[in-house]
Design a protein around this motif. Structure first.
Motif, PDB file in Angstrom:
ATOM      1  N   GLU A  60       0.822  -1.201   0.000  1.00  0.00           N
ATOM      2  CA  GLU A  60       0.000   0.000   0.000  1.00  0.00           C
ATOM      3  C   GLU A  60       0.862   1.260   0.000  1.00  0.00           C
ATOM      4  OE1 GLU A  60      -2.756  -0.314   3.255  1.00  0.00           O
ATOM      5  OE2 GLU A  60      -3.940  -1.850   2.244  1.00  0.00           O
ATOM      6  N   LYS A  61       1.976   1.234   0.722  1.00  0.00           N
ATOM      7  CA  LYS A  61       2.880   2.388   0.729  1.00  0.00           C
ATOM      8  C   LYS A  61       3.389   2.663  -0.678  1.00  0.00           C
ATOM      9  CE  LYS A  61       7.348   3.976   2.350  1.00  0.00           C
ATOM     10  NZ  LYS A  61       8.632   3.586   2.842  1.00  0.00           N
ATOM     11  N   GLU A  63       1.952   1.840  -3.507  1.00  0.00           N
ATOM     12  CA  GLU A  63       0.850   2.344  -4.336  1.00  0.00           C
ATOM     13  C   GLU A  63       0.577   3.815  -4.047  1.00  0.00           C
ATOM     14  OE1 GLU A  63      -2.448  -0.233  -3.496  1.00  0.00           O
ATOM     15  OE2 GLU A  63      -1.587  -1.920  -4.600  1.00  0.00           O
ATOM     16  N   ILE A  64       0.567   4.175  -2.765  1.00  0.00           N
ATOM     17  CA  ILE A  64       0.302   5.566  -2.386  1.00  0.00           C
ATOM     18  C   ILE A  64       1.417   6.472  -2.891  1.00  0.00           C
ATOM     19  CG2 ILE A  64       0.189   7.132  -0.399  1.00  0.00           C
ATOM     20  CD1 ILE A  64      -1.319   4.851   1.063  1.00  0.00           C
ATOM     21  N   THR A  65       2.657   6.013  -2.777  1.00  0.00           N
ATOM     22  CA  THR A  65       3.788   6.797  -3.269  1.00  0.00           C
ATOM     23  C   THR A  65       3.676   7.008  -4.773  1.00  0.00           C
ATOM     24  OG1 THR A  65       5.202   5.935  -1.511  1.00  0.00           O
ATOM     25  CG2 THR A  65       6.310   6.859  -3.436  1.00  0.00           C
ATOM     26  N   LYS A  67       0.954   6.918  -6.632  1.00  0.00           N
ATOM     27  CA  LYS A  67      -0.156   7.837  -6.923  1.00  0.00           C
ATOM     28  C   LYS A  67       0.220   9.269  -6.584  1.00  0.00           C
ATOM     29  CE  LYS A  67      -3.912   4.519  -6.257  1.00  0.00           C
ATOM     30  NZ  LYS A  67      -5.047   4.122  -5.386  1.00  0.00           N
ATOM     31  N   GLY A  68       0.926   9.461  -5.467  1.00  0.00           N
ATOM     32  CA  GLY A  68       1.339  10.808  -5.063  1.00  0.00           C
ATOM     33  C   GLY A  68       2.274  11.434  -6.081  1.00  0.00           C
ATOM     34  N   LYS A  71       0.289  12.444  -9.124  1.00  0.00           N
ATOM     35  CA  LYS A  71      -0.472  13.677  -8.908  1.00  0.00           C
ATOM     36  C   LYS A  71       0.440  14.906  -8.929  1.00  0.00           C
ATOM     37  CE  LYS A  71      -4.737  12.351  -8.175  1.00  0.00           C
ATOM     38  NZ  LYS A  71      -5.831  12.810  -8.996  1.00  0.00           N
TER      39      LYS A  71
END
Length: 121
Positions: A60-61, A63-65, A67-68, A71
């Motif tokens: 999850e980390k 994936e979030i990284t 996506k961040g 963006k």
């Protein structure tokens, strides 16, 4: 004879008591063995669950990284595009000013175009 009878009963009572104690010790040992086995099973399950949760958190980390970063890059691109568009609008405004000075555009036409351009910036 009464004493002999009492001795026999006491011996039988003590033998029963010894058997009961041995039986109790045996059951306690079995319960302890079961507890140790279940404790080991619980520890293994906890270890497995901990590893699964750790792996999930790492995924999850990532994936979030990802996506961040995406963006942020999109925002940077939008800002660059807005800057380019603003520069183009200012260049157009300068050209319109030159056309006004050259007499190609009237002051009124220039002001209308200027107002339109500035509203887009």
């Amino acid at each position: 004879m009464a004493t002999k009878k009492k001795v026999g009963r006491i011996e039988r009572f003590l033998k029963k008591a010894d058997r009961a104690i041995e039986d109790g010790i045996k059951r306690a040992d079995e319960a302890l063995d079961d507890a140790v086995e279940f404790g080991g099973m619980a520890a293994n399950q906890a270890k497995k669950t901990s590893k699964e949760l750790r792996d999930k958190a790492i995924k999850e980390k990532a994936e979030i990284t990802t996506k961040g970063i995406k963006k942020i890059n999109e925002s940077i691109a939008a800002v660059k595009q807005a800057t380019i568009k603003t520069n183009e609008e200012l260049t157009t405004l300068e050209k319109l000013g030159e056309l006004r000075k050259a007499g190609v555009l009237t002051e009124k036409e220039f002001q209308e175009k200027k107002k339109k351009i500035l509203s887009r910036i």
